[in-house]
Structure formats: C-alpha cells, structure tokens
Design a protein around this motif. Structure first.
Motif, PDB file in Angstrom:
ATOM      1  N   UNK A 169      29.059  63.180 -53.760  1.00  0.00           N
ATOM      2  CA  UNK A 169      28.118  62.366 -53.082  1.00  0.00           C
ATOM      3  C   UNK A 169      26.841  62.037 -53.806  1.00  0.00           C
ATOM      4  N   UNK A 170      26.234  63.128 -54.634  1.00  0.00           N
ATOM      5  CA  UNK A 170      25.141  62.920 -55.156  1.00  0.00           C
ATOM      6  C   UNK A 170      25.180  62.337 -56.485  1.00  0.00           C
ATOM      7  N   UNK A 171      26.538  62.184 -56.925  1.00  0.00           N
ATOM      8  CA  UNK A 171      26.651  61.315 -58.238  1.00  0.00           C
ATOM      9  C   UNK A 171      26.863  59.850 -57.899  1.00  0.00           C
ATOM     10  N   UNK A 172      27.624  59.620 -56.871  1.00  0.00           N
ATOM     11  CA  UNK A 172      27.563  58.204 -56.153  1.00  0.00           C
ATOM     12  C   UNK A 172      26.296  58.050 -55.807  1.00  0.00           C
ATOM     13  N   UNK A 173      25.323  58.783 -55.300  1.00  0.00           N
ATOM     14  CA  UNK A 173      24.002  58.193 -55.086  1.00  0.00           C
ATOM     15  C   UNK A 173      23.202  57.895 -56.252  1.00  0.00           C
ATOM     16  N   UNK A 174      23.451  58.771 -57.320  1.00  0.00           N
ATOM     17  CA  UNK A 174      22.728  58.488 -58.556  1.00  0.00           C
ATOM     18  C   UNK A 174      23.069  57.027 -59.354  1.00  0.00           C
ATOM     19  N   UNK A 175      24.426  56.784 -58.794  1.00  0.00           N
ATOM     20  CA  UNK A 175      24.940  55.303 -59.566  1.00  0.00           C
ATOM     21  C   UNK A 175      24.373  54.270 -58.657  1.00  0.00           C
ATOM     22  N   UNK A 176      24.360  54.440 -57.324  1.00  0.00           N
ATOM     23  CA  UNK A 176      23.905  53.323 -56.323  1.00  0.00           C
ATOM     24  C   UNK A 176      22.314  53.136 -56.559  1.00  0.00           C
ATOM     25  N   UNK A 177      21.553  54.187 -56.802  1.00  0.00           N
ATOM     26  CA  UNK A 177      20.087  54.145 -56.699  1.00  0.00           C
ATOM     27  C   UNK A 177      19.582  53.481 -57.892  1.00  0.00           C
ATOM     28  N   UNK A 178      20.270  53.859 -59.152  1.00  0.00           N
ATOM     29  CA  UNK A 178      19.834  53.508 -60.519  1.00  0.00           C
ATOM     30  C   UNK A 178      20.040  52.026 -60.558  1.00  0.00           C
ATOM     31  N   UNK A 179      21.440  51.602 -60.141  1.00  0.00           N
ATOM     32  CA  UNK A 179      21.622  50.007 -60.396  1.00  0.00           C
ATOM     33  C   UNK A 179      20.909  49.307 -59.264  1.00  0.00           C
TER      34      UNK A 179
END
Length: 255
Positions: free
Chosen positions: A22-32
């Motif tokens: 989930x942290x990787x998914x959050x990184x992608x969403x927040x960055x984009x």
C-alpha cells in the motif's frame, strides 16, 4: 539455501504484507496528484513570471513537484521491508533458515529495490505525462534534450530513496527509530541546510538534494558544482554507505 530460493522467499514476504504494498501505491498517487496540481498552478501564473524566470522555467521538473511528498511513502516502504521482521520477532526464524547474513540482506534489498524501481519508473512516466498535459502550451516533450533522462532519473531517485531507507532500517532495527530519524532528516534538516546560504554548500551534498538534480532539465548558473549524473552518483554513494552499515550491523549483532 540457494540464492534464487532466498530471493523468492523475500519476494513472498514483501508481497504478503499489505502495508508495504500500500505504501508504494500511495507514493505513486501522491507524486502524480501533487505534481498535476502544481503543474496547473504553474500554467495559470506563467504570465506573471518575469522574463528571466520564464527562461528558467523547467516544465519537466515542475511535473515532479510532488516527488518530495511522494518520497515519504517510499521511505516508509523501505523501513517496513527491513524492520517488520525485527518488530515481530520473525528475524530469528529468517536467520535460522538463511544463516548467511550477507545473502539474506542482499536478497531482501534486491527484491524490494526491484519492486520499488518498477513502481517508481511507472510513477515517473505517469507523473511527467500528466504534468505536461496540464501545463498546456508550456509543456515539454519526452523527445526534448534531457527530458527522457530526467523522467528515468525520477524512477531511479525513488528507488534509491527506498534503498537508502532500507540500509538505515537495517542499522537501527526499529521502525519507530528509523522513521524518527529519516523523516526529520529529509523533511527538515535537509531543507534547512539546503536553503540557508551559510550551509547551502553542505546541504547540496545530502542524498535528496543531490539526487533531485537528475530530474532537472534546465541547469542554472548558480546550481551545485555537479551535473545530473554527478548528483545521482552522490546519492548512490550515500545509499552504498547505508547498506554497508546495515550489513555490518546485521553481521555483528544477534537477532
């Protein structure tokens, strides 16, 4: 146990723990998402910039404006990958199954780094294309000089942030302690040292300050005395030092 088996085992561990995924998914969403928002704001106020500021306008780097916050999730990912086993006590069973501690740590780092790179690279491309679409007439093209390097570099940067956090977590062996040091380091100390004139020369050699250079296309005269790849090399040296410290700690201390 063979190296391939250890690597497969570490991959299974990462995949089976929801918090790390989930942290990787959050990184992608927040960055984009944040990069897109900053791109919209930058487009709307472009005409308000002075002539010199317009010449320094870096459309590619602006699309990566959310990277600073997105790296927070990458740090959490790196810490959790390594320190989860310490907090649960599973590290004893893992080291009993794989007594070669160097192989154990290398397999864990490799599995996590590959996953972080895939997610980081995909995030970097999505963030770039989203940001450029929102910048409208001020956008850059992937074929422009230096742009592809910057986009690939964004994925490398996110990966190195995660791996650096893994090395620190291996040294400290506590998620609370590791996050308690890494968060202030990246979000407070680094920013202060990098923006205060008296300490700027020191701050520009910190891992995040040097690493973000790879994502810049427009190089300014007053920039740091190294180029994009030089900055990434400095960051890689920090990562190597953290991993060495993590390995020495694992080898010398009991689980």
């Amino acid at each position: 146990m063979a190296a391939a088996q250890v690597l497969q085992s570490e991959w299974t561990k990462i995949r089976s723990v929801r918090s790390t995924v989930w942290t990787l998914g959050l990184a992608a969403v927040v960055t984009s998402a944040l990069g897109g928002l900053i791109s919209v704001l930058s487009r709307n106020r472009f005409d308000e910039l002075s002539a010199s500021e317009q010449l320094r306008f870096d459309a590619t780097y602006i699309s990566f404006a959310g990277m600073g916050l997105g790296q927070l999730a990458m740090i959490v990912f790196g810490v959790l990958v390594v320190s989860n086993e310490y907090s649960t006590g599973m590290i004893r069973a893992s080291l009993a199954a794989v007594p070669q501690r160097g192989l154990f740590l290398a397999s864990k780092i490799t599995a996590a780094a590959l996953l972080a790179f895939v997610i980081g690279l995909a995030t970097s491309f999505v963030t770039f294309f989203l940001g450029q679409a929102l910048l409208g007439p001020y956008r850059a093209s992937i074929s422009d000089p230096g742009v592809l390097r910057a986009v690939v570099g964004g994925g490398l940067y996110m990966t190195l942030i995660a791996v650096f956090s893994m090395g620190v977590a291996a040294m400290l062996r506590s998620p609370v302690l590791a996050l308690g040091i890494l968060m202030p380091f990246f979000f407070l100390i680094s920013n202060v040292l990098g923006n205060v004139p008296a300490t700027k020369e020191v701050g520009q050699y910190l891992p995040d300050q040097a690493g973000t250079k790879i994502m810049q296309v427009v190089q300014l005269p007053d920039d740091a005395p190294y180029g994009p790849w030089g900055g990434l090399a400095i960051m890689a040296a920090w990562v190597a030092a953290a991993l060495l410290g993590g390995f020495l700690t694992l080898r010398r201390r009991d689980a």
